[in-house]
Design a protein around this motif. Structure first.
Motif, PDB file in Angstrom:
ATOM      1  N   GLY A 305       0.771  -1.228   0.000  1.00  0.00           N
ATOM      2  CA  GLY A 305       0.000   0.000   0.000  1.00  0.00           C
ATOM      3  C   GLY A 305       0.803   1.280   0.000  1.00  0.00           C
ATOM      4  N   GLU A 306       2.124   1.178  -0.259  1.00  0.00           N
ATOM      5  CA  GLU A 306       2.976   2.366  -0.245  1.00  0.00           C
ATOM      6  C   GLU A 306       4.009   2.287  -1.356  1.00  0.00           C
ATOM      7  OE1 GLU A 306       4.474   4.258   3.285  1.00  0.00           O
ATOM      8  OE2 GLU A 306       3.679   2.624   4.502  1.00  0.00           O
ATOM      9  N   LEU A 307       4.455   3.453  -1.784  1.00  0.00           N
ATOM     10  CA  LEU A 307       5.546   3.533  -2.743  1.00  0.00           C
ATOM     11  C   LEU A 307       6.812   2.964  -2.117  1.00  0.00           C
ATOM     12  CD1 LEU A 307       6.513   4.829  -5.513  1.00  0.00           C
ATOM     13  CD2 LEU A 307       7.236   6.780  -4.124  1.00  0.00           C
ATOM     14  N   PRO A 308       7.492   2.028  -2.783  1.00  0.00           N
ATOM     15  CA  PRO A 308       8.726   1.486  -2.205  1.00  0.00           C
ATOM     16  C   PRO A 308       9.842   2.520  -2.207  1.00  0.00           C
ATOM     17  CG  PRO A 308       8.381   0.628  -4.417  1.00  0.00           C
ATOM     18  CD  PRO A 308       7.148   1.397  -4.066  1.00  0.00           C
ATOM     19  N   GLY A 309      10.815   2.318  -1.301  1.00  0.00           N
ATOM     20  CA  GLY A 309      11.954   3.220  -1.219  1.00  0.00           C
ATOM     21  C   GLY A 309      13.270   2.556  -1.541  1.00  0.00           C
ATOM     22  N   ALA A 310      13.246   1.238  -1.803  1.00  0.00           N
ATOM     23  CA  ALA A 310      14.473   0.493  -2.058  1.00  0.00           C
ATOM     24  C   ALA A 310      14.085  -0.873  -2.617  1.00  0.00           C
ATOM     25  CB  ALA A 310      15.289   0.333  -0.775  1.00  0.00           C
ATOM     26  N   SER A 311      15.101  -1.653  -2.963  1.00  0.00           N
ATOM     27  CA  SER A 311      14.865  -3.038  -3.357  1.00  0.00           C
ATOM     28  C   SER A 311      14.502  -3.866  -2.126  1.00  0.00           C
ATOM     29  CB  SER A 311      16.117  -3.632  -4.009  1.00  0.00           C
ATOM     30  OG  SER A 311      16.418  -2.978  -5.219  1.00  0.00           O
TER      31      SER A 311
END
Length: 374
Positions: A305-311
Motif C-alpha cells: 500500500g505504499e511507494l517502495p523506497g528500495a529493493s
C-alpha cells in the motif's frame, strides 16, 4: 587497534580505528554481490524470519544527509556513505563510530569492497574514484573519472564504474590503471551487474547491454524503449531488468536472446530481488510482484500500500520491504501476509541491509537505526 589520520583534501581527513576482518555474512557491494540478488544470507534468514519486535538495538547519526548510496558490511564493520562526501565506519555490535573516509565530493553511488580496499565513486566537478585501505584507513589512490550515480561493481578481481555521461570503465584495483573504457548508448544510473565474463548495464535510453569484462567490447544489446532504473540483476543464467514503463525483460546472459517479457502495469524504480528461482519486484503502485525466473510466470502479487523506497531483501520465506515514507514491512511471500515492523522518523530511499543483529535502516536525515526483528 590501529589509528591513522590522513589529510585527503582541503580541510578533510581520513581515519580508522577498527581491525579489518571478514565473515561469511559480509555485504561488500550493492545487493550482496555482483549478481545483485538482494538475497538474505541463510544464517540471517533462519533467525530473522519469525521475529516481530521492531525494537532498536542502537542508533547513529551520520555527519550528513543520506541518499541512494547504500551501506556495506564487513565482519563487525559497517560502512555508511552520506551525500556529504564521507563514508563513516561504525561497529555493528554497538553502533560506535570507528572511522571516517573523506571523499572530497558528493557520494550518490554505493561504494564497493574488494579484498582489503574500499572503492568510492563521487559526483562533482572532478568526480574522482577513490581507493582506501581498510587496514589503516589510508588513501591509496584517487583517479578522475566522471560523475557516477550507479553503484560500483566488483567482479573477477576488478572494479567497474559506469557514469552518467555514458562511459563504463574497468580499473585495476591495485594502482588505478584504466584497463579499458567503453561508451554505451546513454547515461547509466542503475547499478551494473556481472557474471562469468560479462558486465551488464542498463541505460537511460532503455538498452540492456552486455560488455566483455575482459575487453569492454559490446557482446549484445537489447532495447526496451524506456529508461532502465531497476536492475539489471543476474539470476539463473538470465539478465533481468525492469524499465520505467513497467516492462520486465529477461535476456539470456550469454547470447542476448529475449527469454520473456512481462508488463507489470506500474513503473519500477528499484531492482528486483532474486532467490531460489523467484524474482520479487517492487512496483511503484505499492505492490510486490513475485515472478518465476525461468519463464516470468506470476506467482503472487502482494500489496504493502505504499511507494517502495528500495529493493526488497528476500529470504527463503519472508521478504523485507522499505517504503519511501520510512516504514519497514515484513512480507510472507507464500501467504501474502504483511506486517509493519518499524517506522523511521523521516522518509528514506537508502537500501537496508540485513545483519546478524537486525536490519539497518537509514533515513534521509542520516539517522541510522539497527532494528531487532528476532
Amino acid at each position: 587497534m590501529i589509528a591513522l589520520w590522513m589529510f585527503a583534501g582541503c580541510g578533510t581527513f581520513t581515519w580508522l580505528d577498527q581491525p579489518f576482518e571478514r565473515s561469511p555474512d559480509d555485504w561488500p557491494q550493492l545487493g550482496g554481490g555482483a549478481g545483485r540478488s538482494f538475497a538474505v544470507k541463510e544464517s540471517a534468514d533462519d533467525t530473522m524470519s519469525a521475529g516481530n519486535s521492531g525494537d532498536e538495538e542502537w542508533d547513529f547519526s551520520l555527519d550528513g544527509a543520506a541518499g541512494t548510496a547504500a551501506p556495506l558490511m564487513l565482519g563487525d564493520m559497517l560502512l555508511l556513505p552520506s551525500v556529504s562526501a564521507t563514508v563513516e565506519a561504525v561497529r555493528l555490535s554497538d553502533g560506535e563510530k570507528t572511522g571516517e573516509f573523506s571523499c572530497e565530493w558528493f557520494i550518490e553511488a554505493t561504494p564497493a569492497v574488494l579484498d582489503d580496499r574500499l572503492f568510492v565513486a563521487t559526483v562533482g566537478s572532478e568526480s574522482p574514484l577513490l581507493c582506501f585501505s581498510l587496514r589503516d584507513g589510508s588513501l591509496q589512490w584517487s583517479r578522475v573519472f566522471e560523475p557516477v550515480q550507479a553503484a560500483l561493481c566488483v567482479h573477477g578481481g576488478s572494479v567497474y564504474a559506469a557514469g552518467i555521461r555514458g562511459h563504463v570503465v574497468r580499473f585495476d584495483p591495485g594502482d588505478s590503471v584504466e584497463v579499458w573504457k567503453s561508451e554505451v548508448t546513454g547515461s547509466v544510473r542503475a547499478a551494473p551487474a556481472a557474471a562469468d565474463t560479462l558486465l551488464v548495464v542498463g541505460t537511460e535510453t532503455g538498452d540492456i547491454i552486455a560488455l566483455s569484462a575482459e575487453t569492454g567490447a559490446t557482446v549484445w544489446r537489447v532495447p526496451t524503449f524506456s529508461a532502465i532504473q531497476a536492475g539489471p540483476v543476474i539470476a539463473d543464467g538470465l539478465v533481468v531488468a525492469a524499465n520505467r514503463s513497467g516492462v520486465v525483460t529477461a535476456v539470456d546472459l550469454h547470447d542476448g536472446s529475449v527469454a520473456w517479457e512481462h508488463e507489470t502495469g506500474s513503473p519500477v524504480y528499484y531492482a528486483p530481488a532474486h532467490r531460489d528461482g523467484r524474482l520479487l519486484i517492487p512496483l511503484a503502485s505499492g505492490n510486490l510482484l513475485l515472478l518465476r525466473v525461468a519463464d516470468g510466470t506470476p506467482l503472487h502479487s502482494i500489496s504493502i500500500g505504499e511507494l517502495p523506497g528500495a529493493s526488497p531483501l528476500l529470504g527463503s520465506r519472508h521478504a523485507w520491504q522499505l517504503a519511501r515514507k520510512g516504514a519497514l514491512y515484513r512480507v510472507d511471500v507464500k501467504t501474502g501476509d504483511v506486517t509493519r515492523m518499524q517506522k523511521l522518523p523521516e522518509r528514506s530511499e537508502t537500501q537496508p541491509i540485513m545483519t546478524s543483529r537486525g536490519i539497518l535502516l537509514i533515513d534521509e536525515e542520516g539517522d541510522s537505526y539497527m532494528v531487532d526483528i528476532q
